[in-house]
Write an enzyme that holds these catalytic residues in place. Sequence first.
Site, PDB file in Angstrom:
ATOM      1  CD  GLU A 173      -2.743  -1.317  -0.031  1.00 18.04           C
ATOM      2  OE1 GLU A 173      -2.946  -0.301  -0.722  1.00 18.04           O
ATOM      3  OE2 GLU A 173      -3.185  -2.430  -0.340  1.00 18.04           O
ATOM      4  CG  HIS A 225      -1.010   0.977  -4.600  1.00 20.39           C
ATOM      5  ND1 HIS A 225      -0.965   0.903  -5.976  1.00 20.39           N
ATOM      6  CD2 HIS A 225      -1.519  -0.210  -4.169  1.00 20.39           C
ATOM      7  CE1 HIS A 225      -1.427  -0.284  -6.361  1.00 20.39           C
ATOM      8  NE2 HIS A 225      -1.764  -0.974  -5.296  1.00 20.39           N
TER       9      HIS A 225
END
Length: 301
Positions: free
Chosen positions: A131, A134
């Site tokens: 994450e 990202h």
Amino acid sequence: MGYLKTAILMAAMTALFMGLGYLLGGAGGAVIALVIAAAMNAYTWWNSDRLVLRMHNAQPVIRGDRMGLHALTAELARAAGMPEPAVYLIDTPQPNAFATGRNPANAAVAVTSGLVRSLSRDELAGVIAHELAHIRNHDTAIMTVTATFAGAISMLANFALFFGGSRERLGLIGTLLLMFLAPMAAALVQMAISRTREYAADKAGAEICGNPIWLASALEKIALGAARIDNHAAERNPATAHMFIINPLHMHKHDNLFATHPATENRIAALRAMAGAAPQGAAQPRYKSGVPTTRNRGPWT
């Protein structure tokens, strides 16, 4: 995905949106469509993180939490060379996670309670690192913009039946086809961006945490959990499905054009190949938590 390819896909989405505006209202309609798109994306740009977190009833995790989520995220963020994001917990038994925010300085990572309960600390580190990748790659902002465009295109396509301009240019049959094909084209662009960026985030996340096998193992567990456990908030808000590390909806499992995520087995295979190609001794954790990692193979809450 390279930024050039992303820019091309975004340009295609913009052109499709303006083309719909032109079919509805001529040159003036195209200009109005562009203005609407700019306004929608400006609002989404500044409020996307709060909107998505509210949809899933995510609660902030304070520094020093007993689960160690905040400390683990902070260590991984330092390893990634990026600002520490806010951390949120979603109370749902489905194991999953997503990131949101317009840039690395204004970002959040949200994990579900099911994820914390079902993964080891090593595996959780792999998921959080994914994450963070990202966020660092600005994927969260790009996916927010594409989702907004896709929704707006669907809205315009539905309006097409009620405006004479489009019927004069296309006829009734053409307008009906437009209603179905335009949203499908927008969805394909959105999925193309999402699917390719998952592979890139897997690779970067493995590099951040230091061991591709941790993320590969986590993906296996998350995929099994997502397939049998409902995520009611995600079902109510399917437009957010592409943000999760594994599709939270009970939909297609194959790696095809209509899937929001690549096939999990393909992602796992790529991570295992990455681990096999790494020099011996290279797969070492890049964060220094006070809790043991390699010896902890079970749920750690």
